[in-house]
Design a protein around this motif. Structure first.
Motif, PDB file in Angstrom:
ATOM      1  N   HIS A 101      27.510  68.486  24.760  1.00  0.00           N
ATOM      2  CA  HIS A 101      27.012  68.109  23.425  1.00  0.00           C
ATOM      3  C   HIS A 101      28.053  68.396  22.344  1.00  0.00           C
ATOM      4  O   HIS A 101      28.216  67.614  21.406  1.00  0.00           O
ATOM      5  CB  HIS A 101      25.716  68.873  23.102  1.00  0.00           C
ATOM      6  CG  HIS A 101      24.558  68.440  23.944  1.00  0.00           C
ATOM      7  ND1 HIS A 101      23.460  69.241  24.170  1.00  0.00           N
ATOM      8  CD2 HIS A 101      24.322  67.292  24.632  1.00  0.00           C
ATOM      9  CE1 HIS A 101      22.607  68.603  24.958  1.00  0.00           C
ATOM     10  NE2 HIS A 101      23.105  67.419  25.246  1.00  0.00           N
ATOM     11  N   SER A 102      28.751  69.525  22.476  1.00  0.00           N
ATOM     12  CA  SER A 102      29.772  69.863  21.474  1.00  0.00           C
ATOM     13  C   SER A 102      30.861  68.805  21.447  1.00  0.00           C
ATOM     14  O   SER A 102      31.324  68.387  20.386  1.00  0.00           O
ATOM     15  CB  SER A 102      30.401  71.219  21.775  1.00  0.00           C
ATOM     16  OG  SER A 102      29.465  72.244  21.574  1.00  0.00           O
ATOM     17  N   GLN A 103      31.275  68.364  22.645  1.00  0.00           N
ATOM     18  CA  GLN A 103      32.350  67.375  22.685  1.00  0.00           C
ATOM     19  C   GLN A 103      31.923  66.103  21.961  1.00  0.00           C
ATOM     20  O   GLN A 103      32.703  65.513  21.210  1.00  0.00           O
ATOM     21  CB  GLN A 103      32.706  67.063  24.146  1.00  0.00           C
ATOM     22  CG  GLN A 103      33.961  66.225  24.309  1.00  0.00           C
ATOM     23  CD  GLN A 103      35.227  66.988  23.920  1.00  0.00           C
ATOM     24  OE1 GLN A 103      35.205  68.203  23.774  1.00  0.00           O
ATOM     25  NE2 GLN A 103      36.318  66.270  23.731  1.00  0.00           N
ATOM     26  N   GLY A 105      29.816  65.942  19.548  1.00  0.00           N
ATOM     27  CA  GLY A 105      29.805  66.281  18.121  1.00  0.00           C
ATOM     28  C   GLY A 105      31.185  66.215  17.497  1.00  0.00           C
ATOM     29  O   GLY A 105      31.351  65.778  16.366  1.00  0.00           O
ATOM     30  N   TYR A 106      32.201  66.633  18.246  1.00  0.00           N
ATOM     31  CA  TYR A 106      33.575  66.590  17.711  1.00  0.00           C
ATOM     32  C   TYR A 106      34.006  65.154  17.400  1.00  0.00           C
ATOM     33  O   TYR A 106      34.923  64.938  16.618  1.00  0.00           O
ATOM     34  CB  TYR A 106      34.572  67.201  18.700  1.00  0.00           C
ATOM     35  CG  TYR A 106      34.346  68.664  19.004  1.00  0.00           C
ATOM     36  CD1 TYR A 106      33.697  69.500  18.095  1.00  0.00           C
ATOM     37  CD2 TYR A 106      34.792  69.224  20.192  1.00  0.00           C
ATOM     38  CE1 TYR A 106      33.497  70.835  18.379  1.00  0.00           C
ATOM     39  CE2 TYR A 106      34.596  70.563  20.481  1.00  0.00           C
ATOM     40  CZ  TYR A 106      33.946  71.360  19.573  1.00  0.00           C
ATOM     41  OH  TYR A 106      33.744  72.681  19.852  1.00  0.00           O
ATOM     42  N   TYR A 107      33.385  64.202  18.094  1.00  0.00           N
ATOM     43  CA  TYR A 107      33.692  62.791  17.840  1.00  0.00           C
ATOM     44  C   TYR A 107      32.707  62.180  16.838  1.00  0.00           C
ATOM     45  O   TYR A 107      32.678  60.973  16.650  1.00  0.00           O
ATOM     46  CB  TYR A 107      33.673  61.995  19.144  1.00  0.00           C
ATOM     47  CG  TYR A 107      34.882  62.250  20.008  1.00  0.00           C
ATOM     48  CD1 TYR A 107      34.973  63.390  20.799  1.00  0.00           C
ATOM     49  CD2 TYR A 107      35.969  61.380  20.016  1.00  0.00           C
ATOM     50  CE1 TYR A 107      36.090  63.656  21.567  1.00  0.00           C
ATOM     51  CE2 TYR A 107      37.095  61.638  20.783  1.00  0.00           C
ATOM     52  CZ  TYR A 107      37.144  62.777  21.558  1.00  0.00           C
ATOM     53  OH  TYR A 107      38.267  63.036  22.308  1.00  0.00           O
ATOM     54  N   GLY A 108      31.895  63.042  16.231  1.00  0.00           N
ATOM     55  CA  GLY A 108      30.958  62.570  15.207  1.00  0.00           C
ATOM     56  C   GLY A 108      29.688  61.963  15.761  1.00  0.00           C
ATOM     57  O   GLY A 108      28.948  61.303  15.032  1.00  0.00           O
ATOM     58  N   MET A 109      29.412  62.182  17.059  1.00  0.00           N
ATOM     59  CA  MET A 109      28.200  61.612  17.662  1.00  0.00           C
ATOM     60  C   MET A 109      27.035  62.574  17.452  1.00  0.00           C
ATOM     61  O   MET A 109      27.082  63.723  17.905  1.00  0.00           O
ATOM     62  CB  MET A 109      28.426  61.393  19.165  1.00  0.00           C
ATOM     63  CG  MET A 109      27.293  60.673  19.865  1.00  0.00           C
ATOM     64  SD  MET A 109      27.488  60.691  21.686  1.00  0.00           S
ATOM     65  CE  MET A 109      28.740  59.459  21.904  1.00  0.00           C
ATOM     66  N   PRO A 110      25.978  62.126  16.748  1.00  0.00           N
ATOM     67  CA  PRO A 110      24.845  63.024  16.504  1.00  0.00           C
ATOM     68  C   PRO A 110      24.149  63.422  17.810  1.00  0.00           C
ATOM     69  O   PRO A 110      24.205  62.687  18.788  1.00  0.00           O
ATOM     70  CB  PRO A 110      23.905  62.206  15.625  1.00  0.00           C
ATOM     71  CG  PRO A 110      24.650  60.988  15.229  1.00  0.00           C
ATOM     72  CD  PRO A 110      25.769  60.788  16.189  1.00  0.00           C
TER      73      PRO A 110
ATOM     74  N   MET B   1      37.526  59.422  10.559  1.00  0.00           N
ATOM     75  CA  MET B   1      36.089  59.707  10.666  1.00  0.00           C
ATOM     76  C   MET B   1      35.438  59.465   9.303  1.00  0.00           C
ATOM     77  O   MET B   1      36.006  59.824   8.279  1.00  0.00           O
ATOM     78  CB  MET B   1      35.858  61.167  11.070  1.00  0.00           C
ATOM     79  CG  MET B   1      36.385  61.541  12.425  1.00  0.00           C
ATOM     80  SD  MET B   1      36.039  63.286  12.851  1.00  0.00           S
ATOM     81  CE  MET B   1      34.515  63.146  13.786  1.00  0.00           C
ATOM     82  N   GLN B   5      30.244  61.358  10.126  1.00  0.00           N
ATOM     83  CA  GLN B   5      30.825  61.872  11.374  1.00  0.00           C
ATOM     84  C   GLN B   5      31.492  63.233  11.148  1.00  0.00           C
ATOM     85  O   GLN B   5      31.418  64.117  12.001  1.00  0.00           O
ATOM     86  CB  GLN B   5      31.850  60.872  11.920  1.00  0.00           C
ATOM     87  CG  GLN B   5      31.217  59.603  12.465  1.00  0.00           C
ATOM     88  CD  GLN B   5      32.253  58.549  12.789  1.00  0.00           C
ATOM     89  OE1 GLN B   5      33.232  58.372  12.065  1.00  0.00           O
ATOM     90  NE2 GLN B   5      32.036  57.834  13.876  1.00  0.00           N
ATOM     91  N   VAL B   8      28.801  65.777  11.054  1.00  0.00           N
ATOM     92  CA  VAL B   8      28.323  66.069  12.420  1.00  0.00           C
ATOM     93  C   VAL B   8      29.308  67.002  13.130  1.00  0.00           C
ATOM     94  O   VAL B   8      28.919  67.991  13.763  1.00  0.00           O
ATOM     95  CB  VAL B   8      28.129  64.751  13.222  1.00  0.00           C
ATOM     96  CG1 VAL B   8      27.895  65.054  14.704  1.00  0.00           C
ATOM     97  CG2 VAL B   8      26.971  63.949  12.668  1.00  0.00           C
ATOM     98  N   ALA B   9      30.606  66.678  13.013  1.00  0.00           N
ATOM     99  CA  ALA B   9      31.631  67.489  13.687  1.00  0.00           C
ATOM    100  C   ALA B   9      31.627  68.918  13.143  1.00  0.00           C
ATOM    101  O   ALA B   9      31.686  69.886  13.917  1.00  0.00           O
ATOM    102  CB  ALA B   9      32.998  66.846  13.500  1.00  0.00           C
ATOM    103  N   THR B  12      28.579  70.762  14.294  1.00  0.00           N
ATOM    104  CA  THR B  12      28.713  71.072  15.725  1.00  0.00           C
ATOM    105  C   THR B  12      29.519  72.360  15.913  1.00  0.00           C
ATOM    106  O   THR B  12      29.129  73.256  16.662  1.00  0.00           O
ATOM    107  CB  THR B  12      29.430  69.916  16.456  1.00  0.00           C
ATOM    108  OG1 THR B  12      28.660  68.735  16.282  1.00  0.00           O
ATOM    109  CG2 THR B  12      29.591  70.209  17.938  1.00  0.00           C
ATOM    110  N   PRO B 100      39.116  63.359  17.279  1.00  0.00           N
ATOM    111  CA  PRO B 100      39.631  62.877  15.983  1.00  0.00           C
ATOM    112  C   PRO B 100      39.275  63.794  14.816  1.00  0.00           C
ATOM    113  O   PRO B 100      39.532  63.460  13.658  1.00  0.00           O
ATOM    114  CB  PRO B 100      38.939  61.512  15.834  1.00  0.00           C
ATOM    115  CG  PRO B 100      37.720  61.593  16.664  1.00  0.00           C
ATOM    116  CD  PRO B 100      37.977  62.569  17.766  1.00  0.00           C
TER     117      PRO B 100
END
Lengths: 332, 257
Positions: A101-103, A105-110, B1, B5, B8-9, B12, B100
């Motif tokens: 899930h964190s990975q 999130g790093y790409y902006g995926m909710p 981004m 996004q 979100v990042a 996270t 990114p």
């Protein structure tokens, strides 16, 4: 004309200790390809892939991913890249699903989008039952699959696999091959693979580049590469042990074991002639196989030729070209 | 981004950091509570009752703000230093580097995580202190502002420390040999008015003195140094440290070959 998935021009890397890891290599990988990058340890494979995914800073040259110059817009290029590194690089103390899930999130995926994607990938890779457990409790093969699932979370168009099946047992390796073939064929994901198992490259990849001493020494299709093979060696298992080595006109024959012959067959020669000659001498063959993987023979001969040319004057570095952290201990 | 996004990042990363220190709460949240309770009992109640007043307040009231600040400083710093170095050591920092996510988001995520632990421990220590004294609050907003700024500053400091560290020993050198002496000499247990003029001048070079004094001013309304100048100095340090941390991250110091 479609942009290549990966385009490299004049890529150079000189490390701080003066080691020339890459000496201006050019490489193109077409979209949808299953591409192998082969080379001995320290040849520059990991450095090349490290630069493409931003873990290594290049000294000079150009790299484009689907037409996006990484010097211009690396962030956009990174959306297209998924990386499965050689070594485990996740927090061993985290839960499997948290890592995935964190990975995302790093790409902006909710998270609401990441959860179903993670479920599908973890189920496909046989890790769904382990999702609540700590990553350090996984077996080596499971950890490798976890890294594949993590790399695919953001739906990359280019998947880079740096020795993904190293240390994985045969059964699991085969299942990983099937999975990689599937995402290449069904989802059109371009895959670049480095491996020490040349059987893996021959079985999976359509195109291949061989890198040695920081230079590309061969870049062609697997089929064309194998066509260059001048001779293949076959091992013949005999029904009875022989006291003397039989002679066959035009063929090199050796006897590695009393009940086994090794026969070198050059291009243009016929195996029928071998069997005919052996039958005439009363030798019965019960089974036959290649002495070694065909690609391996080709690879070894190329690397040996290249090493002979270079006289190996350059400095060798470790397998993964990474300096370890001395005296460090693992903590959370 | 795009901004969504990025949000979100960042969330996270912050969530991951908070999960980390709450998962290992016996190592992160419990020890400062116990240590500070010892300080309150020994220095505040037992010895403090014989010391009498300090700057017009009983000794327990005088040291509580300094001790809260001390917990915030050490926990903010050590959280980011150990977490980021651990990511470096386990190479899980590569997860972030191949993504990114902009570098300022990575830095901010770790800093907010460090602030969360520092402030969380600050709240715990404050609650513990209420068992020993009735803590007055003269300037609530100022108190909040200075503790948040201090947590920010030391979280960034911990990040820079982790970037340059090559082994775990390297992330304990600064807390042991720099932060602890500066904190003890930063007016936590005494007023610098008690010192000879020369040592008062030397103390004025200690940045932690400013933070402790402004924080104490928020609670008690007394300070050894000008409050506005102290806030400006802390803000300037935050800006400089953030720029340095970001610059090092951009250059890949300690994380890229």
């Amino acid at each position: 004309m479609a942009e290549p998935a990966l385009s490299i021009r004049g890529l150079t890397k000189v490390y701080g200790n003066g080691f020339h890891a890459l000496k201006g290599i050019d490489l193109d990988v077409a979209e949808g390809d299953f591409f192998a990058l082969l080379g001995p340890n320290g040849a520059g494979k990991s450095t090349t892939l490290g630069i493409v995914c931003s873990l290594v800073q290049k000294t000079d040259g150009k790299v484009s991913v689907f037409g996006i110059d990484i010097d211009q817009d690396f962030a956009r290029a990174k959306y297209h890249i998924g990386v499965v590194p050689q070594e485990f690089n996740f927090n061993q103390f985290e839960k499997v699903e948290d890592i995935i899930h964190s990975q995302a999130g790093y790409y902006g995926m909710p998270l609401r989008e990441a959860r179903p994607r993670a479920e599908r990938l973890l189920k496909d890779l046989g890790l769904w039952d382990k999702r609540k457990g700590s990553a350090r409790m996984l077996s080596g093969g499971m950890k490798r699959r976890l890294m594949i699932a993590r790399a695919l979370m953001h739906r990359p168009k280019l998947l880079i696999l740096d020795e993904p099946t190293a240390g994985v047992d045969i059964e699991l390796r085969r299942s990983m091959w099937d999975y990689m073939r599937r995402i290449n064929r069904e989802e059109g994901t371009t895959i670049i693979l480095t491996t020490h198992y040349l059987e893996e490259a021959e079985s999976l990849c359509r195109n291949i580049a061989i890198i040695n001493h920081g230079e590309i020494v061969q870049n062609t299709s697997v089929r064309q590469l194998l066509a260059q093979l001048h001779a293949e060696t076959f091992l013949l298992d005999l029904s009875h042990p022989l006291e003397t080595v039989p002679t066959i006109d035009g063929f090199e024959v050796a006897q590695p074991e009393p009940s086994q012959l090794s026969v070198s067959v050059k291009r243009g020669q016929r195996l029928n002639d071998v069997f005919t000659a052996l039958s005439e001498q009363g030798v019965n063959v019960v089974s036959m196989r290649n002495r070694a993987n065909r690609l391996e023979e080709m690879f070894v001969s190329m690397v040996e030729d290249d090493n002979g040319d270079q006289q190996s004057s350059s400095v060798r570095i470790d397998d993964d070209e990474v300096e370890p952290v001395p005296g460090a201990e693992v903590r959370q | 981004m795009n901004p969504l996004q990025i949000a979100v990042a960042l969330w996270t990363l912050v969530g991951k950091e908070i999960r980390r220190f709450t998962r290992i709460w016996p190592q992160t949240l419990l020890p400062p509570s116990i240590t500070m309770t010892m300080y309150f009992i020994i220095f505040g109640s037992l010895i403090g009752s014989r010391i009498g007043e300090m700057s017009g307040f009983n000794y327990m009231d005088y040291i509580v703000p300094g001790l809260i600040m001390m917990s915030v400083i050490t926990n903010s710093y050590s959280n980011v230093a150990s977490s980021f170095f651990s990511n470096k050591f386990q190479r899980s920092v590569e997860e972030m580097m191949v993504s990114p996510m902009p570098n300022w988001v990575i830095l901010s995520g770790f800093v907010i995580g460090g602030m969360a632990r520092g402030l969380g421990v600050g709240v715990i220590v404050t609650i513990v202190s209420l068992f020993f004294t009735r803590l007055p609050v003269e300037h609530a907003l100022l108190t909040l502002l200075v503790v948040v700024m201090t947590a920010t500053l030391f979280s960034i400091g911990g990040f820079i420390n982790a970037l340059v560290a090559n082994k775990f020993d390297d992330i304990s050198i600064v807390p042991i040999f720099v932060l602890t002496p500066l904190t003890y000499l930063g007016g936590v247990f005494y007023s610098i008015d008690m010192l000879p003029a020369f040592w008062q001048g030397v103390s004025m070079l200690n940045p932690i003195l400013y933070m402790v004094n402004v924080f104490r001013y928020g609670f008690l309304g007394v300070s050894d140094i000008p409050v506005v100048a102290a806030l400006a100095a802390i803000a300037a340090f935050i800006v400089v440290f953030f720029i340095v941390g970001l610059w090092m991250l951009e250059r890949g110091k300690g994380i890229r070959q």
